[in-house]
Design a protein around this motif. Structure first.
Motif, short mmCIF file in Angstrom:
data_model
loop_
_atom_site.label_atom_id
_atom_site.label_comp_id
_atom_site.label_asym_id
_atom_site.label_seq_id
_atom_site.Cartn_x
_atom_site.Cartn_y
_atom_site.Cartn_z
N ALA A 120 6.10 14.85 0.31
CA ALA A 120 7.46 14.16 -0.13
C ALA A 120 7.24 13.09 -1.16
CB ALA A 120 7.88 13.54 1.14
N LEU A 121 6.01 12.44 -1.41
CA LEU A 121 5.55 11.68 -2.33
C LEU A 121 5.45 12.34 -3.65
CD1 LEU A 121 2.97 9.77 -0.47
CD2 LEU A 121 5.04 8.57 -1.51
N GLN A 122 4.99 13.52 -3.79
CA GLN A 122 4.99 14.37 -4.98
C GLN A 122 6.22 14.73 -5.48
OE1 GLN A 122 2.01 17.11 -3.80
NE2 GLN A 122 0.67 16.67 -4.93
N GLU A 123 7.22 15.12 -4.47
CA GLU A 123 8.38 15.43 -5.02
C GLU A 123 9.31 14.08 -5.40
OE1 GLU A 123 9.81 18.47 -4.57
OE2 GLU A 123 11.66 17.76 -5.44
N SER A 124 9.18 12.96 -4.95
CA SER A 124 9.55 11.72 -5.28
C SER A 124 9.17 11.34 -6.83
CB SER A 124 9.24 10.56 -4.18
OG SER A 124 9.52 9.26 -4.84
N GLU A 125 7.58 11.46 -7.00
CA GLU A 125 7.20 11.37 -8.15
C GLU A 125 7.90 12.21 -9.28
OE1 GLU A 125 2.81 11.88 -7.69
OE2 GLU A 125 2.45 9.90 -7.59
N LYS A 126 7.94 13.33 -8.98
CA LYS A 126 8.79 14.47 -10.01
C LYS A 126 10.14 13.84 -10.25
CE LYS A 126 8.04 18.81 -8.77
NZ LYS A 126 8.64 20.17 -8.25
N ASN A 127 10.89 13.29 -9.25
CA ASN A 127 12.32 12.75 -9.51
C ASN A 127 12.02 11.50 -10.55
OD1 ASN A 127 13.17 15.10 -8.11
ND2 ASN A 127 13.25 13.72 -6.11
N ALA A 128 11.15 10.75 -10.27
CA ALA A 128 11.12 9.68 -10.89
C ALA A 128 10.48 9.87 -12.23
CB ALA A 128 10.19 8.71 -10.23
N GLY A 129 9.49 10.93 -12.59
CA GLY A 129 9.46 11.18 -13.73
C GLY A 129 7.84 10.74 -14.34
N ARG A 130 7.19 10.28 -13.24
CA ARG A 130 5.97 9.54 -13.48
C ARG A 130 4.81 9.56 -12.14
NH1 ARG A 130 9.09 5.47 -12.02
NH2 ARG A 130 7.89 3.67 -10.46
N VAL A 131 3.80 9.14 -12.38
CA VAL A 131 2.89 9.21 -11.13
C VAL A 131 2.70 7.61 -10.69
CG1 VAL A 131 0.42 9.39 -10.51
CG2 VAL A 131 1.40 10.99 -12.11
N TYR A 132 3.07 7.61 -9.51
CA TYR A 132 3.04 6.14 -9.01
C TYR A 132 1.64 5.62 -8.93
CZ TYR A 132 7.46 7.48 -7.17
OH TYR A 132 8.83 7.70 -6.82
N ASP A 133 1.51 4.28 -8.98
CA ASP A 133 0.36 3.66 -8.74
C ASP A 133 0.09 3.19 -7.13
OD1 ASP A 133 1.92 1.40 -8.02
OD2 ASP A 133 1.81 0.37 -9.86
N ARG A 134 -0.93 2.68 -6.75
CA ARG A 134 -1.15 2.51 -5.27
C ARG A 134 0.01 1.68 -4.58
NH1 ARG A 134 -6.35 1.35 -2.50
NH2 ARG A 134 -7.80 3.16 -3.33
N LEU A 135 0.65 0.61 -5.13
CA LEU A 135 1.66 -0.04 -4.58
C LEU A 135 2.89 0.71 -4.48
CD1 LEU A 135 1.65 -2.93 -3.42
CD2 LEU A 135 2.61 -3.55 -5.52
N GLU A 136 3.19 1.58 -5.36
CA GLU A 136 4.31 2.36 -5.33
C GLU A 136 4.30 3.33 -4.11
OE1 GLU A 136 6.23 2.35 -9.64
OE2 GLU A 136 4.30 3.09 -9.60
N VAL A 137 2.85 4.02 -4.22
CA VAL A 137 2.66 5.10 -3.05
C VAL A 137 2.73 4.52 -1.74
CG1 VAL A 137 0.90 6.34 -2.20
CG2 VAL A 137 1.34 6.51 -4.73
N TRP A 138 2.29 3.28 -1.57
CA TRP A 138 2.27 2.64 -0.24
C TRP A 138 3.85 2.29 0.22
CZ3 TRP A 138 -2.40 3.98 -0.67
CH2 TRP A 138 -3.38 3.74 0.28
N ASN A 139 4.67 1.66 -0.99
CA ASN A 139 5.97 1.37 -0.44
C ASN A 139 6.91 2.56 -0.18
OD1 ASN A 139 5.45 -1.45 -0.79
ND2 ASN A 139 6.18 -1.56 -3.15
N GLU A 140 6.55 3.62 -1.18
CA GLU A 140 7.55 4.60 -0.92
C GLU A 140 6.98 5.61 0.42
OE1 GLU A 140 9.85 5.75 -2.55
OE2 GLU A 140 10.00 7.88 -2.51
N SER A 141 5.65 5.42 0.67
CA SER A 141 5.32 5.99 2.07
C SER A 141 5.97 5.62 3.14
CB SER A 141 3.84 5.74 2.28
OG SER A 141 3.26 6.51 1.26
N LYS A 142 6.01 3.76 3.12
CA LYS A 142 6.73 3.24 4.14
C LYS A 142 8.27 3.50 4.57
CE LYS A 142 7.81 -1.18 5.90
NZ LYS A 142 7.83 -2.58 5.98
N ARG A 143 8.81 3.62 3.23
CA ARG A 143 10.26 4.04 3.24
C ARG A 143 10.50 5.63 3.89
NH1 ARG A 143 13.93 7.23 1.05
NH2 ARG A 143 12.23 8.16 -0.53
N ILE A 144 9.53 6.42 3.37
CA ILE A 144 9.82 7.77 4.01
C ILE A 144 9.30 7.76 5.43
CG2 ILE A 144 8.82 10.22 3.90
CD1 ILE A 144 8.24 9.70 0.82
#
Ligand SMILES: Nc1nc2c(ncn2[C@@H]2O[C@H](COP(=O)(O)OP(=O)(O)OP(=O)(O)O)[C@@H](O)[C@H]2O)c(=O)[nH]1
Ligand SMILES: [Mg+2]
Length: 405
Positions: free
Chosen positions: A168-192
């Motif tokens: 799901a995170l990889q999909e979200s990165e694809k939609n955002a058009g960039r690779v997430y940094d740590r904080l973004e990965v953690w925040n997005e994981s929380k949301r999911i």
């Protein structure tokens, strides 16, 4: 994929042929003993049929995009081939040179040795494929995703869910058009994760229920939890609470609840069998809410589960809550959850949050068994150490701090 068949005297012979013909990335698919030649079904010679294969570049790309063996895997292949050859060479030294009719004993020994080598090669091959897959998975993940995967592994979250989250995170990165940094990965994981938990969170003990039963393994904190909830209901909500206990199994169990009943000024009825229940309900007929304690048993046993279920009868609106301690093993909890969910139990209350730093079990039980968590208990203090389950707060515990993981 190129597949080739070899008929040889012994496996090592085939190994070097395969290596020459198909290269060092070839794998042995099958080996079996066959008989060749002879006259009218007699004097047939034993031979070994070996099927080997190599993936062509084209099929590799279609089927297994990430499985190209790494240098480490190639080193393992090399080692296997050398081991096979050494073992084969040793076998060859011990054999008489091509006897016309090999003595049965020698040939049996030889077959055993060959079988041993084959099994070793098979095991190593499976190991290599696994290693190769793991390595290619890790190579394709960004550093923050690897850190997240490791964190979730430590938290004993089942890989089914962590893999799904990574996807799901990889999909979200694809939609955002960039690779997430740590904080973004953690925040997005929380949301999911909070989203995944949404259908199960906000569960509370049914306000309409007049009788609430508590079941669960030994020592998880059922009686203590009942005291905590009774205090909350009487003090904060001004409800008239009554207790029933069927825990006459353990000496002093009744006294334990009676002590809380006296402190909270709550009447207590003791039942020894389902036949005593109507009398107990009658005695507590004036009460708004009846909390029923049961004996902790080994609920991995179906018999104990059906025994306790037979005690949970009421004509009133009622509900049953499964109490589980977070210090238990996830696999044991899953078995117990499975047993009780067969009887329609949907609510779960987790205790001893304060005694662990591993929280994956909650997510596993909620997502796999569809159980709804009502509360988290986090200490021995009655009535303070309990609160309603909140998905956001729980996911924070599970993920930990992005910077420190
Ligand atoms: N650390 C911690 N201890 C707890 C918690 N809840 C209960 N306990 C302790 O766990 C022990 C067992 O609690 P009980 O309430 O007797 O457990 P039970 O499930 O009723 O046990 P049985 O009736 O014997 O099956 C006691 O020492 C409690 O104080 C909790 O959330 N955290
Ligand atoms: Mg108890």
């Amino acid at each position: 994929m190129r597949v080739k068949r070899y008929v040889v005297n012994a496996l090592p012979e085939a190994v070097s042929m395969i290596r020459t013909d198909l290269g060092k990335d070839a794998v042995i698919l099958d080996t079996k003993e066959i008989k060749v030649g002879g006259f009218m079904g007699m004097f047939r010679k034993k031979r070994m049929e070996v099927i080997a294969a190599i993936e062509s570049d084209a099929s590799k790309q279609v089927e297994l995009p990430q499985r190209k063996p790494s240098p480490e895997v190639n080193a393992v292949v090399e080692q296997i081939l050398q081991t096979a050859q050494r073992a084969g060479a040793a076998a060859a030294v011990m054999e008489p040179p091509s006897p016309p009719q090999p003595a049965p004993l020698v040939s049996e020994k030889r077959m055993e040795r060959e079988q041993f080598i084959i099994n070793e090669i098979r095991d190593l091959r499976e190991y290599m494929v696994k290693l190769s897959r793991q390595q290619s998975d890790l190579h394709s993940l960004s550093e923050p995703l690897i850190a997240l995967k490791e964190r979730l592994q430590e938290q004993e979250l089942e890989s089914e869910w962590s893999d799904k989250l990574i996807e799901a995170l990889q999909e979200s990165e694809k939609n955002a058009g960039r690779v997430y940094d740590r904080l973004e990965v953690w925040n997005e994981s929380k949301r999911i994760l909070v989203e995944w938990l949404r259908p199960y969170s906000n569960a509370e003990i049914n306000r309409e229920a007049r009788v609430v039963h508590f079941v669960g393994p030994t020592g998880v904190g059922k009686t203590t939890t009942i005291a905590k909830l009774a205090a909350e209901q009487t003090i904060k909500r001004g409800r008239n609470v009554g207790f029933i206990t069927s825990d006459t199994y353990r000496i002093a169990a009744v006294d334990q609840l009676r002590t809380y009943a006296n402190i909270l000024n709550v009447p207590l009825e003791v039942v020894f069998s389902p036949m005593d229940l109507p009398k107990a309900y009658k005695a507590l007929s004036e009460r708004d809410l009846i909390l029923m304690d049961t004996a902790g048993r080994n609920f991995r046993s179906e018999l104990h589960v059906s025994e306790v279920i037979s005690l949970l009868q009421s004509n009133e609106p009622n509900e049953t809550v499964l109490v589980l301690s977070l210090t238990g093993k996830t696999t044991d909890m899953a078995i117990i959850a499975e047993r009780f969910s067969k009887y329609g139990i949907q609510k779960v209350l987790f205790t001893k949050l304060d005694e662990t730093t591993v929280y994956g079990a909650i997510m596993n039980l909620v997502l796999t068994h569809g159980l709804n968590p009502t509360h988290l208990a986090s200490g021995q203090n009655v009535p303070d150490d309990i609160e309603r389950f909140k998905a956001g707060k729980y996911v924070d515990l599970l993920l930990g701090d992005a910077e420190h993981e």
